[in-house]
Design a protein around this motif. Structure first.
Motif, short mmCIF file in Angstrom:
data_model
loop_
_atom_site.label_atom_id
_atom_site.label_comp_id
_atom_site.label_asym_id
_atom_site.label_seq_id
_atom_site.Cartn_x
_atom_site.Cartn_y
_atom_site.Cartn_z
N ASN A 219 0.87 -1.26 0.09
CA ASN A 219 0.11 -0.03 -0.19
C ASN A 219 0.83 1.11 0.09
O ASN A 219 0.65 2.09 -0.77
CB ASN A 219 -0.96 -0.03 1.28
CG ASN A 219 -2.04 -0.92 1.06
OD1 ASN A 219 -2.28 -1.42 -0.05
ND2 ASN A 219 -2.75 -1.32 2.08
N GLU B 81 2.69 1.72 -3.31
CA GLU B 81 1.62 2.40 -4.47
C GLU B 81 1.36 3.71 -3.98
O GLU B 81 1.18 4.49 -4.94
CB GLU B 81 0.29 1.37 -4.07
CG GLU B 81 0.22 0.40 -5.23
CD GLU B 81 -0.76 -0.67 -5.08
OE1 GLU B 81 -1.87 -0.59 -4.54
OE2 GLU B 81 -0.44 -1.93 -5.18
N ARG B 82 0.96 4.18 -2.86
CA ARG B 82 1.05 5.60 -2.68
C ARG B 82 2.10 6.64 -3.15
O ARG B 82 1.70 7.41 -3.55
CB ARG B 82 1.12 5.98 -1.07
CG ARG B 82 -0.16 5.43 -0.21
CD ARG B 82 -1.32 6.31 -0.14
NE ARG B 82 -1.11 7.99 0.27
CZ ARG B 82 -1.27 8.08 1.39
NH1 ARG B 82 -1.49 7.38 2.39
NH2 ARG B 82 -0.97 9.45 1.78
N GLU C 235 -0.63 15.59 0.44
CA GLU C 235 -1.62 14.53 0.49
C GLU C 235 -1.89 13.56 1.71
O GLU C 235 -2.85 13.40 2.38
CB GLU C 235 -1.39 13.51 -0.60
CG GLU C 235 -2.50 12.56 -1.21
CD GLU C 235 -1.85 11.71 -2.11
OE1 GLU C 235 -1.52 12.21 -3.33
OE2 GLU C 235 -2.18 10.50 -2.04
N ILE C 236 -0.52 13.43 2.28
CA ILE C 236 -0.61 12.64 3.51
C ILE C 236 -1.39 13.52 4.70
O ILE C 236 -1.92 13.05 5.58
CB ILE C 236 0.88 12.21 3.98
CG1 ILE C 236 1.44 11.15 2.93
CG2 ILE C 236 1.00 11.56 5.35
CD1 ILE C 236 2.96 11.18 3.05
N GLU D 173 -4.70 13.67 4.67
CA GLU D 173 -5.52 12.41 5.32
C GLU D 173 -5.24 12.21 6.85
O GLU D 173 -5.85 11.33 7.40
CB GLU D 173 -4.89 11.05 4.66
CG GLU D 173 -5.26 10.92 3.35
CD GLU D 173 -4.39 9.92 2.70
OE1 GLU D 173 -3.58 9.21 3.26
OE2 GLU D 173 -4.31 9.88 1.35
#
Ligand SMILES: Nc1ncnc2c1ncn2[C@@H]1O[C@H](COP(=O)(O)OP(=O)(O)OP(=O)(O)O)[C@@H](O)[C@H]1O
Ligand SMILES: [Mg+2]
Lengths: 408, 240
Positions: free
Chosen positions: B124, B127-128, B186-187, B190
């Motif tokens: 994961n 992929e991020r 982006e992190i 989240e």
């Protein structure tokens, strides 16, 4: 555990890894064979002679003036009488040889006069009725020689004894499951009667080639009238050293025409034993030294390589610490890494050890290596590795996490 | 999330005492994206290493996630680093002997996570950062930007609440730097709290809040006279 990534890392440090693994393998191969040899030699060394060694001393006496057979007969009787009068002496007898004396006569003994058809090799000792009490041999069956049974022979005379005393091991070989006393056996073309069996009396030889019959000895009732002659003297308890000092002077005082070597003319049995096993002991010490040196070199190699690796990886140790590794994690990383290299090394080393043993068996008639020695070697080397790696691994575990932020 | 009050850090060598931080006060709220700027040697890295529990401090107080950390022992600090904090270094600090997958796995192994969960988290995270196809590559086979993204994946894989980055784009060209920053943003969206040290005013400007450190202290850019002096001096140089 973290075995997979450690193996992955080791793949990038092939040279060092292989070097240490090979060193471990070679050390294992040599050390467990050396241990095996040492153990065999020590077992050899501790084989009992059957004699009451702590009370015995031996004298080698060389007559001057080339006496005849007849002369020697009376010289011998005088000497034995002289020796018995020395204070502290319990008993004495004359013989050609004794256990561990390393030279002597060997016969085949069997059930027929046919020399090629003997049952066992046997060492021959000339003895009289005082031999058993002097040596402290334990009679397990039958009786001792009587004085009227003792004959005299020269150096070249044919030997045909009427009676024999043999060891229990020889008796078992000649008459398995039966009592040997009263039976006949052949050491010459005439039969001899076995009158007694002693529990144990080792042959003069410590050579491993003769180890198969090292307890097969025969006592024959003769005074051998040759020069040199050996006297075996039994001292009374606690008197051995004093007796050793007195006997030479006593013999010279009785008769000056002789040579008793000042160096080794008079020896306590402890000295006889030390001399007989000198090469065994030397070999054991050599093997032990080689083993210790090899182990030390291997340990040093592990310390060196690990220290180098710890220095090289300071930064990544810091990074690991920063990412959450505890000191213990770092310590166990290096211990595990060493264990993995060690396991590789001992697997190879085990094979090498067996190979080396096969070669030694072929070249030097060595026995087959017992698996216990390989196992002991494996455990030793793995433990040694863990001990050697401990100091550098502890140093690694003390690398602070902040090391990760320091620029290289 | 991260609160330091009157904190000080002294480096002692045989000859000198250096106050890397003095009377240092900062309060970073949960979910904030803070950029830390300041001249070289002002104490930015020192602040970050203390914030990340890589180092202890000399005086004052530091509450991380409501917990006073000066009393924690080494193991407890390791555990917090492992579970709550993600680090991104200027020099990437990947382990050269391990491939990308194994690098991202490092913090997860120290957490004692089971293999299937580890694997899922690693993939994961990769992929991020757009590097799932490079899992079997070694760091040396990647560009600087890719290496830094692996480092970000490594920091992300453990789902830390706090992400500390010391000049994460310092070794990258502008385009790669922008990519890395977008990833951090982006992190942040989240829910992670991010503290990033940077020299680049453009990157700093994109953070929610800027903190400026001079001489081991947080200063208010608008009011601090030292800033004006520095600014004036710099302006003078440009003019001259
Ligand atoms: N281990 C150390 N021992 C002694 N002094 C140190 C140590 N680490 C940092 N310092 C000093 O502390 C001060 C702050 O250093 P720090 O690395 O935090 O600065 P920085 O703001 O990160 O600088 P840069 O922008 O160049 O990275 C400097 O004066 C530095 O010399
Ligand atoms: Mg810095």
């Amino acid at each position: 555990m973290q075995i997979r990534p450690i193996l992955a890392t080791l793949k990038h440090h092939k040279a060092g890894t292989l070097l240490i693994a090979l060193q471990i393998a070679l050390t294992l191969a040599i050390v467990c064979n050396a241990l095996f040899i040492i153990h065999q030699r020590l077992a050899h060394l501790s084989q009992p002679t059957g004699l009451d060694e702590s009370h015995l001393l031996v004298i080698q006496n060389q007559w001057a003036n080339k006496p005849t057979k007849g002369d020697i007969s009376s010289l011998l009787a005088d000497d034995l009488a002289t020796l018995r009068k020395v204070p502290g002496v319990a008993n004495a007898y004359a013989t050609d040889g004794y256990p561990l004396s390393s030279g002597g006569i060997t016969y085949g003994i069997g059930h027929s006069p046919d020399k090629l058809n003997f049952v066992s090799n046997t060492a021959i000792y000339f003895a009289d009725e005082n031999a058993l009490p002097t040596l402290g041999l334990k009679l397990v069956a039958g009786r001792n020689f009587r004085s009227d049974e003792i004959g005299e022979i020269g150096g070249r005379d044919k030997i045909a004894p009427q009676v024999l005393i043999i060891t229990s091991e020889l008796a078992r070989r000649l008459f398995p499951g039966e009592s040997a006393v009263g039976k006949m056996a052949y050491v010459s073309d005439k039969p001899s009667i076995i009158i007694g069996v002693v529990e144990r009396m080792q042959t003069p030889y410590v050579d491993s080639a003769m180890a198969q019959w090292s307890d097969c000895s025969t006592l024959m009732p003769f005074h051998q009238l040759v020069t040199p002659t050996n006297y075996v003297v039994r001292a009374q308890p606690g008197q051995l050293d004093d007796v050793a000092k007195r006997v030479r002077a006593a013999l010279y005082a009785a008769n000056r025409l002789r040579v008793i070597s000042p160096e080794d003319g008079v020896k306590t049995f402890a000295q006889v034993r030390a001399q007989a096993y000198k090469s065994d002991r030397g070999m054991a010490i050599l093997m032990a030294s080689i083993s210790v040196i090899l182990l030390a070199i291997t340990a040093a190699g592990i310390v060196g390589l690990t220290s180098f690796w710890v220095g090289q990886r300071r930064k990544q140790i810091g990074v690991r610490r920063a990412l959450g590794a505890t000191r213990h994690d770092i310590l166990s990383y290096f211990l595990t890494e060493n264990l993995l290299i060690g396991v590789g090394g001992v697997l190879l080393g085990g094979v090498l050890a067996l190979g080396l043993n096969l070669w030694l068996m072929k070249q030097f008639e060595m026995a087959r290596l017992a698996p216990g020695y390989v196992l002991a070697g494996v455990v030793t080397l793995l433990l040694l590795g863990q001990c050697a790696v401990l100091a550098p691994a502890l140093r690694a575990s003390n690398v602070p996490p902040v090391e990760a932020t320091r620029s290289v | 999330m991260l609160k330091m009050t009157h904190l000080s850090k002294v480096y002692r060598t045989e000859v000198v005492e250096t106050y890397a931080l003095r009377d240092f006060n900062i309060d970073v709220k949960e979910g904030e994206f803070v950029a830390v700027t300041g001249p070289s040697g002002s104490g930015k890295t020192t602040f970050l290493t203390i914030a990340g529990l890589l180092e202890t401090f000399t005086g004052g107080e530091y509450h991380l996630d409501g917990m006073e950390v000066s009393q924690l022992n080494d193991n407890a600090r390791s555990k917090i680093r492992n579970e709550k904090i993600g680090f991104i270094f200027q020099a990437f600090n990947l382990i050269p002997d391990l491939n990308v997958f194994d690098n991202v796995e490092v913090p997860l192994r120290y957490r004692g996570m089971k293999t299937p969960e580890r694997k899922e988290r690693i993939m994961n995270a990769l992929e991020r950062v757009g590097l799932a196809s490079r899992a079997k590559h070694y760091p040396a086979e990647l560009s600087g930007g890719q290496q830094q993204r692996v480092a970000i994946a490594r920091a992300l894989a453990g789902s830390p609440r706090l992400l500390l980055a010391d000049e994460p784009t310092g070794n990258l060209d502008t385009q790669m730097a922008r990519g890395v920053l977008e990833l951090l943003e982006e992190i942040h969206r989240e829910g992670a709290t991010i503290v990033m040290v940077t020299h680049d005013p453009e990157l700093a400007a994109r953070a929610q809040r800027n903190v400026h450190i001079i001489d081991g202290q947080v200063v208010d850019l608008a009011e601090d006279p030292r800033f004006h002096t520095a600014y004036t001096a710099a302006a003078g140089q440009v003019r001259g």
